[in-house]
Scaffold this motif. Structure first.
Motif, PDB file in Angstrom:
ATOM      1  N   LEU A 230       0.822  -1.237  -0.113  1.00 14.89           N
ATOM      2  CA  LEU A 230       0.045   0.170  -0.162  1.00 14.89           C
ATOM      3  C   LEU A 230       0.877   1.233  -0.043  1.00 14.89           C
ATOM      4  CD1 LEU A 230      -2.793  -1.289   2.504  1.00 14.89           C
ATOM      5  CD2 LEU A 230      -2.607  -1.342   0.273  1.00 14.89           C
ATOM      6  N   HIS A 270      -3.879  -6.232  -0.422  1.00 11.27           N
ATOM      7  CA  HIS A 270      -4.712  -5.663  -1.084  1.00 11.27           C
ATOM      8  C   HIS A 270      -5.928  -4.720  -0.389  1.00 11.27           C
ATOM      9  CE1 HIS A 270      -8.280  -5.114  -3.856  1.00 11.27           C
ATOM     10  NE2 HIS A 270      -7.205  -4.343  -4.440  1.00 11.27           N
ATOM     11  N   PRO A 272      -8.907  -2.481  -1.101  1.00 14.89           N
ATOM     12  CA  PRO A 272      -9.844  -1.640  -1.996  1.00 14.89           C
ATOM     13  C   PRO A 272      -9.970  -0.292  -1.679  1.00 14.89           C
ATOM     14  CG  PRO A 272     -11.029  -3.901  -1.362  1.00 14.89           C
ATOM     15  CD  PRO A 272      -9.980  -3.491  -0.571  1.00 14.89           C
ATOM     16  N   GLU A 276      -6.207   2.646  -4.832  1.00 18.11           N
ATOM     17  CA  GLU A 276      -6.102   1.171  -5.653  1.00 18.11           C
ATOM     18  C   GLU A 276      -5.970   1.483  -7.073  1.00 18.11           C
ATOM     19  OE1 GLU A 276      -9.158  -2.552  -6.286  1.00 18.11           O
ATOM     20  OE2 GLU A 276      -9.839  -0.846  -5.313  1.00 18.11           O
ATOM     21  N   TYR A 283      -6.703   5.299 -10.938  1.00 17.95           N
ATOM     22  CA  TYR A 283      -6.735   4.792  -9.368  1.00 17.95           C
ATOM     23  C   TYR A 283      -7.961   5.238  -8.784  1.00 17.95           C
ATOM     24  CZ  TYR A 283      -1.696   4.103  -9.923  1.00 17.95           C
ATOM     25  OH  TYR A 283      -0.301   3.999 -10.384  1.00 17.95           O
ATOM     26  N   ASP A 285      -9.336   6.289  -4.946  1.00 14.55           N
ATOM     27  CA  ASP A 285      -9.091   6.653  -3.456  1.00 14.55           C
ATOM     28  C   ASP A 285     -10.248   7.096  -2.817  1.00 14.55           C
ATOM     29  OD1 ASP A 285      -6.093   6.939  -1.968  1.00 14.55           O
ATOM     30  OD2 ASP A 285      -7.571   8.416  -1.580  1.00 14.55           O
TER      31      ASP A 285
END
Length: 407
Positions: A230, A270, A272, A276, A283, A285
């Protein structure tokens, strides 16, 4: 609104209110009626203005990797009600939800709870039915008067404290901290992230009054320097809190903590909607308040993407939209404002009026906005509301993830 939740309510003819009603009286009565399912499980309770969902996910996966039977409760949903409750890494199934609703239907609780209180009851019943060992529970809002705060956790975790939900939690950091610190229980340890002075004083006072050992990031809680999938410094802080919590509880939960296993989990985890990556230029967010927007901006700067971003933005009412836009405008001059179905969503025309961006437009359909933006050279980031992202998530992955595979 909790997507697909009403389908179960209608099927089992259970009434609940969509409004927010802080306080624990109704939940305490519900727990008594249901035979106290919250006492059948060990709990790690996580609160915080930002970062609590990521921290719950990290703790969940770290415990699973060490062989524990784990449940997790998230708020809000990523897509619909099924992903708010997880057994192992699996979203709760229709069968499991029906079992919980059936049990509630045999009581007199219909009409006595809010939607989130009812969902919290469903989560506790699901965990009891699944015979899990430990549940990682994310608060819905605040902590002190949140419906999840009927638990007595093994440890409480407070990830961050900033201004949000001020109508319910107060307008100062001290007032908001009082709600977050409300999850601290007598003689149970508490772990917290870096807090501003006023907020930290409240947390320290609560810990002292409850004779709870306090572990603070940067002091007792060391930073995490290992691999992490992340992006952002804030996620490293979350990882440090999660690691410390799991290490702290390893003895009481009956396992030997393995650093190598933990680092492998964090290197591949991961989450979500946390910056991401859908494809190389898109992306998603979930930043939705000034503090989380600042963290997003820091991440963009860390990755060297500033001045190469096209923001697609939607927000709900009651947020400090001006502050959020000013932060985003430090790394981009290109904005598209979109609509979404949440009843509290703010009109994109209003957001465009507030924006100081050089190039700004309104395109009501988020998918049209993404399609047009991806024709440019910029990186596209959809941001501003978890409700917006939940609404478009599955279709966005279907439409735009495959383009990366076929290039």
């Amino acid at each position: 609104m909790i997507p697909k939740f009403n389908l179960y309510k209608e099927q089992w003819q259970i009434q609940s209110s969509p409004e927010i009603k802080p306080g624990l009286t109704s939940m305490q009565e519900a727990m008594k009626v249901l035979g106290h399912p919250e006492r059948a499980i060990k709990v790690i309770h996580v609160a915080g203005t930002n970062g609590k969902g990521s921290t719950v996910k990290m703790i969940q996966q770290l415990l699973l990797a060490h062989g524990k039977r784990v449940g997790a409760f998230f708020s809000p949903s990523f897509v619909d009600v099924h992903d708010q409750i997880q057994v192992g890494l699996n979203d709760v199934t229709e069968k499991e939800l029906n079992e919980a609703f059936e049990e509630i239907s045999r009581t007199n609780l219909s009409g006595k709870l809010t939607d989130f209180e009812l969902l919290t009851c469903v989560a506790f019943l699901t965990f009891r039915h699944a015979n899990i060992e430990v549940a990682v529970i994310e608060t819905g809002m605040g902590g002190l008067e949140d419906s999840t705060n009927v638990v007595t956790p093994l440890v409480s975790v407070i990830t961050s404290i900033a201004k949000d939900h001020e109508r319910f939690l107060g307008t100062t950091l001290s007032e908001i901290a009082t709600h977050k610190a409300g999850i601290i229980k007598s003689n149970r340890p508490v772990i917290c992230g870096p807090l501003q002075k006023d907020a930290m004083k409240v947390v320290r006072d609560y810990a002292r009054e409850n004779q709870s050992d306090l572990f603070v990031f940067g002091n007792e809680v060391p930073p995490y320097h290992g691999a992490l999938s992340l992006n952002g410094k804030h996620q490293r802080q979350n990882a440090a809190l999660a690691l410390f919590a799991v290490q702290l509880l390893s003895t009481s939960l009956g396992f030997s903590f393995q650093q190598e296993v933990a680092e492998q989990v964090l290197a591949t985890i991961h989450m979500p909607l946390r910056f991401e990556k859908v494809n190389d230029r898109l992306y998603l967010d979930g930043a939705h308040n000034p503090a989380s927007i600042e963290k997003l901006v820091e991440t963009i700067q860390e990755l060297g993407l500033e001045n190469n971003v096209h923001f697609i933005v939607g927000m709900i009412q009651g947020k400090d939209a001006s502050a959020m836009l000013r932060s985003l405008e430090t790394v981009s001059t290109t904005f598209t404002f979109v609509s979404f179905q949440e009843e509290r969503s703010r009109k994109p025309e209003e957001l465009a009026e507030l924006s100081h961006a050089t190039y700004k437009q309104v395109i009501h359909n988020p998918f049209e906005a993404m399609t047009l933006s991806l024709q440019e050279e910029n990186v596209t980031i959809v941001v501003g509301s978890l409700y917006l992202l939940a609404e478009i998530y599955q279709e966005t992955i279907r439409l735009f993830k495959k383009s990366e595979k076929t290039e």
